[in-house]
Scaffold this active site. Structure first.
Site, PDB file in Angstrom:
ATOM      1  N   LYS A   1      48.597  45.960  35.401  1.00  0.00           N
ATOM      2  CA  LYS A   1      48.628  45.988  36.865  1.00  0.00           C
ATOM      3  C   LYS A   1      48.066  44.700  37.467  1.00  0.00           C
ATOM      4  CE  LYS A   1      46.318  48.378  40.712  1.00  0.00           C
ATOM      5  NZ  LYS A   1      45.223  47.448  41.034  1.00  0.00           N
ATOM      6  N   ASN A   2      46.914  44.244  36.975  1.00  0.00           N
ATOM      7  CA  ASN A   2      46.269  43.084  37.577  1.00  0.00           C
ATOM      8  C   ASN A   2      47.032  41.792  37.333  1.00  0.00           C
ATOM      9  OD1 ASN A   2      44.257  44.721  38.579  1.00  0.00           O
ATOM     10  ND2 ASN A   2      42.794  44.262  36.954  1.00  0.00           N
TER      11      ASN A   2
ATOM     12  N   ARG B   1      45.479  45.854  48.655  1.00  0.00           N
ATOM     13  CA  ARG B   1      44.621  44.673  48.626  1.00  0.00           C
ATOM     14  C   ARG B   1      45.284  43.506  47.903  1.00  0.00           C
ATOM     15  NH1 ARG B   1      39.312  43.843  49.696  1.00  0.00           N
ATOM     16  NH2 ARG B   1      39.022  46.051  50.143  1.00  0.00           N
TER      17      ARG B   1
ATOM     18  N   ASP C   1      40.533  50.037  47.306  1.00  0.00           N
ATOM     19  CA  ASP C   1      39.494  50.894  46.763  1.00  0.00           C
ATOM     20  C   ASP C   1      38.244  50.932  47.641  1.00  0.00           C
ATOM     21  OD1 ASP C   1      40.886  51.595  44.517  1.00  0.00           O
ATOM     22  OD2 ASP C   1      40.098  49.963  43.304  1.00  0.00           O
TER      23      ASP C   1
ATOM     24  N   MET D   1      29.120  43.509  40.306  1.00  0.00           N
ATOM     25  CA  MET D   1      30.069  42.940  41.255  1.00  0.00           C
ATOM     26  C   MET D   1      30.342  43.818  42.474  1.00  0.00           C
ATOM     27  SD  MET D   1      32.758  41.181  38.584  1.00  0.00           S
ATOM     28  CE  MET D   1      33.717  40.421  39.899  1.00  0.00           C
TER      29      MET D   1
END
EC number: 2.5.1.7
Length: 437
Positions: free
Chosen positions: A22-23, A98, A122, A344
């Protein structure tokens, strides 16, 4: 709204083929805007976030052709409709995804301007966009913010985009991808220091090079780009999703199951297998396949001085933050204790209250740290009703439910569908008792 009904405790078995990453594919799809020639992309996962981005590309004027193979598409961006970027439709569609922020770099490079609504996504904490926009400004773009319309914008002046030296404040993957896609068509040399170097960013750079870009330093945190006049079409195959591979490892461990994960691309997994081994999970290599044998128990290692193991996230080649939720769930049934340090995102550990309700022993120290005391599979988690707050917490709760005693219900499973392809169908194929209602 759909829900998952799960009866846990089943031992699973079989083979899994991981989906495309996905990324990676979110970056790759945005890059098709950098040429007017056809770009063929294979191994695209059929998931909500990716499908939404493809729909945005179509609304933008990109021709999309579905080829015969699974996840095989051809894209051609030769009739872009820039007016769509400031429409009410794009304000709604772009804000819900996003990853659509990465449309800005290619559009700025090709058409001299780009706009983006305030992004959603998210609920895992604030993700700053400063890296993206500061990179564009360094290349010569002007920043705009339409206060009443909630649109961010960048526009190129008369001099166009020009190469520059930049030291990124953070090694943002999407920020690096956006800047790279803008810089490949800028005039002169661009140097990006503290660049992200994840395998998926490497994949993007390699694809751009095949299209005619001049990029040096791929795989390092120092990228040097010599701008070119134009790019051509190409073909590209998306890597298997390392986050999904880690999810299947976690599922095997929690359900005491043996699973074979096919074609994992070992050379692109970094330290992920080693982190799971430090939790006591056997992870074996057989060619390019991964075998996770059934284990009744697994013991968390300690550091060499005897202190408690800490697992924390870090930019690549450190451990990806997207797998910390999986590690946390695995630790609930390990022998021993571990400190999970999520650096993060300040809200990503808040789902642990649901695991505590299931019987897990977890101390949430603060928004970034949780200590897990493993139950060593002696006291199973118990089924409960819960809701998925984000993609990674959602799959972690699903793994917990599949290992738990009794029935669980998971609401808001659309969050899981954003990142995992046909997850209930694939789970049933290896013996899971799960239905979608």
């Amino acid at each position: 709204m759909s829900v998952f009904q799960i009866r846990g405790g089943n031992q699973l078995s079989g083979e899994i083929i991981p989906q495309g990453a996905k990324n990676e594919v979110l970056q790759i799809l945005c890059a098709v805007l950098l040429t007017t020639e056809p770009v063929r992309i294979k191994n695209i996962p059929d998931i909500r976030d990716v499908n939404r981005l493809i729909e945005i590309l179509e609304d933008l004027g990109v021709k999309v052709q579905k080829n015969e193979g699974k996840g095989d598409f051809t894209f051609q961006a030769d009739s872009i409709q820039m007016d769509y970027l400031q429409s009410k439709e794009f304000k709604k569609d772009g804000a819900a995804l996003r990853g659509s922020i990465m449309l800005m770099g290619p559009l700025l490079a090709m058409y001299g301007k780009a706009y983006m609504p305030k992004p959603g996504g998210d609920k895992i904490g604030r993700r700053r966009l400063d890296t993206h926009f500061q990179g564009f400004i360094n290349l010569g773009a002007k920043y705009r913010f339409e206060e009443g319309e909630d649109f961010y914008g960048v526009e190129v002046g008369e001099k166009g985009l020009n190469g520059a030296y930049m030291l990124l404040e953070e090694a943002s993957v999407t920020g690096t991808a956006n800047i790279v896609m803008a810089a490949v068509l800028a005039k002169g040399k661009t140097t990006i220091y503290n660049a992200a170097c994840e395998p998926y960013l490497q994949q993007l750079c390699k694809m751009l090079v095949r299209m005619g870009a001049n990029i040096q330093g791929i795989g390092s945190n120092l990228l040097i780009i010599e701008g070119v006049e134009s790019l051509t079409g190409t073909e590209h195959t998306v890597l298997p999703d390392m986050i999904e591979i880690g999810s299947w490892i976690g599922l095997a461990a929690m359900t005491k199951s043996e699973l074979t994960i096919k074609d994992v691309s070992w050379e692109n997994l970094g330290i992920i297998p080693d982190i799971f081994r430090r939790l006591g999970i056997a992870v074996e290599q057989s060619g390019d396949n991964m075998i996770v044998p059934a284990q009744e128990h697994y013991k968390i290692q300690k550091f060499m001085d005897g202190s408690i193991l800490t697992v924390s996230d870090a930019p690549w080649p450190g451990f990806t933050p997207d797998l910390l939720s999986i590690v946390l769930v695995i630790a609930t049934q390990a022998k021993g204790s571990v400190l999970i340090h999520q650096k993060m995102f300040e809200s990503r550990l808040f789902f642990v209250d649901k695991l505590i309700d299931m019987g897990a022993q977890i101390i949430l120290c603060d928004p970034h740290r949780a200590t897990v005391i493993g139950l060593n599979h002696e006291t199973p988690l118990r089924g409960t009703t819960m809701s998925s707050p984000d993609i990674r917490a959602g799959i972690s709760l699903l793994i917990a439910a599949l290992s738990a005693k009794g029935k669980s219900v998971i609401h808001n499973i659309e969050q899981i569908d954003r990142g995992y392809e046909y997850i209930d169908t694939r789970l049933r194929a290896i013996g899971a008792d799960i239905i979608r209602e």
